[in-house]
Write an enzyme that holds these catalytic residues in place. Sequence first.
Site, PDB file in Angstrom:
ATOM      1  N   SER A 110      54.620  30.619  58.298  1.00  0.00           N
ATOM      2  CA  SER A 110      53.890  29.579  59.032  1.00  0.00           C
ATOM      3  C   SER A 110      52.491  30.081  59.341  1.00  0.00           C
ATOM      4  O   SER A 110      52.276  31.277  59.550  1.00  0.00           O
ATOM      5  CB  SER A 110      54.622  29.245  60.333  1.00  0.00           C
ATOM      6  OG  SER A 110      53.806  28.477  61.190  1.00  0.00           O
ATOM      7  N   SER A 111      51.543  29.160  59.426  1.00  0.00           N
ATOM      8  CA  SER A 111      50.169  29.536  59.744  1.00  0.00           C
ATOM      9  C   SER A 111      50.021  30.039  61.176  1.00  0.00           C
ATOM     10  O   SER A 111      48.995  30.620  61.521  1.00  0.00           O
ATOM     11  CB  SER A 111      49.231  28.347  59.524  1.00  0.00           C
ATOM     12  OG  SER A 111      49.625  27.241  60.326  1.00  0.00           O
ATOM     13  N   CYS A 112      51.050  29.838  62.013  1.00  0.00           N
ATOM     14  CA  CYS A 112      50.956  30.314  63.400  1.00  0.00           C
ATOM     15  C   CYS A 112      51.052  31.833  63.496  1.00  0.00           C
ATOM     16  O   CYS A 112      50.913  32.398  64.587  1.00  0.00           O
ATOM     17  CB  CYS A 112      52.020  29.658  64.268  1.00  0.00           C
ATOM     18  SG  CYS A 112      53.695  30.250  63.950  1.00  0.00           S
ATOM     19  N   TYR A 139      58.010  32.305  67.912  1.00  0.00           N
ATOM     20  CA  TYR A 139      58.215  31.848  66.542  1.00  0.00           C
ATOM     21  C   TYR A 139      57.321  32.631  65.582  1.00  0.00           C
ATOM     22  O   TYR A 139      57.757  33.066  64.512  1.00  0.00           O
ATOM     23  CB  TYR A 139      57.912  30.351  66.462  1.00  0.00           C
ATOM     24  CG  TYR A 139      58.031  29.756  65.084  1.00  0.00           C
ATOM     25  CD1 TYR A 139      59.279  29.568  64.495  1.00  0.00           C
ATOM     26  CD2 TYR A 139      56.906  29.342  64.374  1.00  0.00           C
ATOM     27  CE1 TYR A 139      59.405  28.994  63.230  1.00  0.00           C
ATOM     28  CE2 TYR A 139      57.017  28.772  63.119  1.00  0.00           C
ATOM     29  CZ  TYR A 139      58.266  28.603  62.547  1.00  0.00           C
ATOM     30  OH  TYR A 139      58.385  28.048  61.300  1.00  0.00           O
ATOM     31  N   LYS A 143      58.271  35.113  62.321  1.00  0.00           N
ATOM     32  CA  LYS A 143      57.766  34.913  60.969  1.00  0.00           C
ATOM     33  C   LYS A 143      57.024  36.154  60.453  1.00  0.00           C
ATOM     34  O   LYS A 143      57.117  36.500  59.268  1.00  0.00           O
ATOM     35  CB  LYS A 143      56.864  33.684  60.920  1.00  0.00           C
ATOM     36  CG  LYS A 143      57.623  32.369  61.040  1.00  0.00           C
ATOM     37  CD  LYS A 143      58.606  32.208  59.884  1.00  0.00           C
ATOM     38  CE  LYS A 143      59.324  30.888  59.906  1.00  0.00           C
ATOM     39  NZ  LYS A 143      60.275  30.740  58.775  1.00  0.00           N
ATOM     40  N   HIS A 182      57.074  18.011  65.202  1.00  0.00           N
ATOM     41  CA  HIS A 182      55.664  18.344  65.028  1.00  0.00           C
ATOM     42  C   HIS A 182      54.796  17.103  65.248  1.00  0.00           C
ATOM     43  O   HIS A 182      55.300  15.995  65.399  1.00  0.00           O
ATOM     44  CB  HIS A 182      55.433  18.917  63.627  1.00  0.00           C
ATOM     45  CG  HIS A 182      55.976  20.306  63.467  1.00  0.00           C
ATOM     46  ND1 HIS A 182      57.037  20.598  62.636  1.00  0.00           N
ATOM     47  CD2 HIS A 182      55.617  21.480  64.037  1.00  0.00           C
ATOM     48  CE1 HIS A 182      57.292  21.894  62.703  1.00  0.00           C
ATOM     49  NE2 HIS A 182      56.455  22.452  63.538  1.00  0.00           N
TER      50      HIS A 182
END
Length: 323
Positions: A110-112, A139, A143, A182
């Site tokens: 994920s880009s987070c 989260y 990842k 989301h």
Amino acid sequence: MKTISRKRIYVAGHRGLVGSAIVRALARRGQHDIVTRMHADLELTDQVSVREFFESEQIDEVYMAAARVGGIHANNTYPAEFIYENMIVQANVIHEAWRSGVKKLLFLGSSCIYPRMAEQPIKEEYLMNGNLEPTNEPYAIAKIAGIKMCESYNRQYGVDYRSVMPTNLYGPGDNYHPENSHVIPALLRRFYEAKLTGADKVVIWGTGTPRREFLFVDDMADASVHVMDLDQEIYAANTTPTLSHINVGTGKDVTIGHVADMISSVVGYRGKIVFDTSKPDGTPRKLMDISKLTALGWAPKVQLIDGLKQTYGEFESLLAQAA
């Protein structure tokens, strides 16, 4: 006549947004030996069950798309579940895949994972160069651990475990829960319900000014298969053993306010859009640098407005089926 053996490809999380799109992408490419399991038949948090699955199924490749996901509200409300479930599921799948002899795996992140105040657009090398966004830190840490687990198994065991980092995704198969989903599916549902009830306004968290990049999930699936199919020498030449992930996105971002306007138009809602500035915005901007992936021959196809129309069409179909 010589029989050509087909790869057995396990898609973990095949009922989810990304997993279902990967199944579609593999089917379009003629890959029909796709192995899936319902949650009731395989509990991925149970290491023994995962081990027995890999020992019995003779899997050749894995797409690791199983994850607990959600928006700001869900991440804020269930941080322990987000870090625990994601870490244990990916650890079980990656380790047991290796243990059973699987040489090739794609981990979806994920880009987070990137710092909250990362320079824009975000390059792969910005990983772990700053503080994470607090609202989804558990989260993100899970990842990051998945990426590093793949890299560690590559370095120690000589397998070919790759990682892709998608930007914000949307499309068929999404979760339309008004609080735990989301931004795009949540807004689609909220505007639909406002239209249905004749509400004069729709209230959205934050200021509407944060900028986000949105990628249609079938584009993400195509990118995933594209990366998985790259020759190992090409993949290795464009990554390093300790910086092996590749960004996936559109290279374009829009404000949340603009997305809300687009969704309002797609749904046909005519009321006001009001922003609740007492609620958190999250990261101010998050735009992925996708130059590495485009140099490897991939580009997105679906424009945002077209993807929103397709997604809303699916949402309406789900409502009709439930009626």
